[in-house]
Design an enzyme around this catalytic site. Sequence first.
Site, PDB file in Angstrom:
ATOM      1  N   HIS A  93       0.854  -1.210  -0.084  1.00  0.00           N
ATOM      2  CA  HIS A  93       0.023  -0.063   0.007  1.00  0.00           C
ATOM      3  C   HIS A  93       0.969   1.263   0.115  1.00  0.00           C
ATOM      4  O   HIS A  93       1.899   1.184   0.588  1.00  0.00           O
ATOM      5  CB  HIS A  93      -1.079   0.093   1.089  1.00  0.00           C
ATOM      6  N   ASP A 133       6.004   1.487   6.887  1.00  0.00           N
ATOM      7  CA  ASP A 133       4.483   1.090   6.683  1.00  0.00           C
ATOM      8  C   ASP A 133       3.989   1.900   5.646  1.00  0.00           C
ATOM      9  O   ASP A 133       3.371   3.168   6.227  1.00  0.00           O
ATOM     10  CB  ASP A 133       3.814   1.029   7.983  1.00  0.00           C
ATOM     11  N   GLU A 186      -5.260   1.819   2.428  1.00  0.00           N
ATOM     12  CA  GLU A 186      -5.293   0.536   3.268  1.00  0.00           C
ATOM     13  C   GLU A 186      -5.445   1.179   4.829  1.00  0.00           C
ATOM     14  O   GLU A 186      -6.171   0.323   5.637  1.00  0.00           O
ATOM     15  CB  GLU A 186      -3.847   0.018   3.012  1.00  0.00           C
ATOM     16  N   GLU A 187      -4.772   2.128   4.907  1.00  0.00           N
ATOM     17  CA  GLU A 187      -4.974   2.757   6.137  1.00  0.00           C
ATOM     18  C   GLU A 187      -6.280   3.003   6.912  1.00  0.00           C
ATOM     19  O   GLU A 187      -6.482   3.125   7.983  1.00  0.00           O
ATOM     20  CB  GLU A 187      -4.133   3.864   6.654  1.00  0.00           C
ATOM     21  N   ASP A 242       3.590  -5.738   3.236  1.00  0.00           N
ATOM     22  CA  ASP A 242       3.059  -4.636   4.033  1.00  0.00           C
ATOM     23  C   ASP A 242       4.074  -4.706   5.138  1.00  0.00           C
ATOM     24  O   ASP A 242       4.066  -5.585   5.994  1.00  0.00           O
ATOM     25  CB  ASP A 242       1.873  -4.831   4.576  1.00  0.00           C
ATOM     26  N   HIS A 297       3.039   3.650  13.013  1.00  0.00           N
ATOM     27  CA  HIS A 297       1.817   4.726  12.902  1.00  0.00           C
ATOM     28  C   HIS A 297       2.286   5.782  13.742  1.00  0.00           C
ATOM     29  O   HIS A 297       1.330   6.328  14.299  1.00  0.00           O
ATOM     30  CB  HIS A 297       0.466   4.164  13.308  1.00  0.00           C
TER      31      HIS A 297
HETATM   32 ZN   LIG Z   1       0.518  -1.358   6.440  1.00  0.00          ZN
END
Ligand SMILES: [Zn+2]
Length: 524
Positions: A296, A308, A340-341, A369, A463
């Site tokens: 992604h 990520d 995706e998130e 991922d 994140h």
């Molecule tokens: Zn991811």
Amino acid sequence: MKVSTALFSSLSLCISASSSLYIPLSDSFSNSKLSSLLSFSLSPNTYPNIDELPLIDTQAYQNLVNVTDLESGANDLYSFAEYSIKQYDHPTRVIGSKGHWKTIGYILSTLNRYKYYYDISTQDFFSTQGKVKFSMLKVNDQLVEDAQPLSLTPPTPNKKAVTGPLVLVDNEGCDVSDFKSNEAAIKDSIVLIKRGTCPFGLKSQLAGQFGALAAVIYNNEPGLFQGTLGEPLDDQVASLGISSEVASIYIDELKNGATLNTTVVVDSYIQKIKTTNVIATSKSGDQDNVVMLGGHTDSVEAGPGINDDGSGTISLLNLAVYLTNFKLNNAVRFAFWAAEEEGLVGSTFYVNSLSPKENSKIRLFMDYDMMGSPNYAYQVYDANNNDNPIGSEELKNLYIDWYTENALNYTLIRFDGRSDYDAFIKNGIPGGGIATGAEGIKTKQEASMFGGVAGDWYDPCYHQLCDDLSNPNYEAWEINTRLIAHSVATYAKSLKAFPLREDLIYSQTHKVPVFKYHGDHLII
Ligand SMILES: [Zn+2]
Ligand SMILES: *[C@@H]1O[C@H](CO)[C@@H](O)[C@H](O)[C@H]1NC(C)=O
Ligand SMILES: *[C@@H]1O[C@H](CO)[C@@H](O)[C@H](O)[C@H]1NC(C)=O
Ligand SMILES: *[C@@H]1O[C@H](CO)[C@@H](O)[C@H](O)[C@H]1NC(C)=O
């Protein structure tokens, strides 16, 4: 940058394979180092005849993987994330941001240099994004300090307080009958609903349909939870989560006949953002037997998302370039998913848009991922042929065999809907993948297997703003990029040993799995 080093690799490979020397496209031919290696000029329209390229070979393909290309790709992504600073006050590649659009532009312009090799398309769709600016829960004038708003909750009307008695809903509030039994009391109340069995989004919707002013969902496990209502549904009301411990006090009081005067305020918004998947399918290879892989392109809002999933994005983009050195027996399709998130929105949109015929041509989907977590473990999704479409287990074994042959340790992790494979396996397409870990905690045993720090997250910057250039473990990332190359090469060369697709009545004959997670989001 990555493209020119890839060209360099292509050149050496083509020379050693004694096939015709070529440069894929003149506009990429700007690297002076590379230019100086060539004592003659090439016509801008000189494309190789794909049929004359050497057949894909796993070792040759793996040998093209170069960590310098990964590093320069990561640098490029970070520089795109910086374009978002003006709007977000920090680097990010969240959907809708400049950083994300630049990422998509970069993928497209890189792939467009290989138009002779790939059919390239984009697929636009809308994704929902929301923000809770303020929320509050008060019960009998007492502030409930640890009440957590659910993501994508609507605001209370006019973002103002609503007040009503707290009313406990029967069972888990997944069924009309759970509300019907207490219909009069629920109208104009704040409902208290137990977590479990069905998505939070449905509980909130039913609450709204029965006239509740807001919903409080309490945990069915100790402590708090951080869930999302998911894609907005009609009639949903402002929804907050509380712990099972706090809820049990209220439930006892309600059972003793007490009235709990409850106030909820939520100031939030939800918006629709248009974004894009990028899909590239090799012209070489059988188009009815497609080997598909994806990563992604978007990050969360909090940071630039270099691990990520900048890592997967750059691995795939480099491998797409390197693949142009080979002819294939089976077509290879690269997917660069967006949103995706936000809850696997791009990959789900893609799979749901496939006709049954197109679906049946995809022999497998491989998810990549988070390839280089700093405190990594080599994780293989524990897919199997009982719970997942047949072939998922063969794919898992391919990863295991490769780590074993390369004297590397690996662990198996849950295959439970937390990344973009979700829509594929729910629609009958075998799937699997590898990862290196997110917010999970490394065990002592894993520290002895992979090094790193026991007791810490696999990715302590998961994140967050610090998922920047210094975050990935580039060695793990490079190793995993080789494994991705191996997975592509193996199946692009032959699917003879890989199970045929089951017929398309899969979803009627198999129970579609119910996962607690949809992407990183807890939905149940
Ligand atoms: Zn991811
Ligand atoms: C990787 O590419 C760089 C140049 O971009 C080159 O100097 C280096 O030798 C390459 N490494 C390998 C292992 O091919
Ligand atoms: C319920 O709480 C609200 C706000 O705190 C207050 O205005 C109202 O008077 C209370 N109602 C009852 C019945 O206690
Ligand atoms: C694999 O794990 C074992 C411990 O279980 C360890 O002794 C060994 O060094 C590890 N191998 C590698 C390549 O890290």
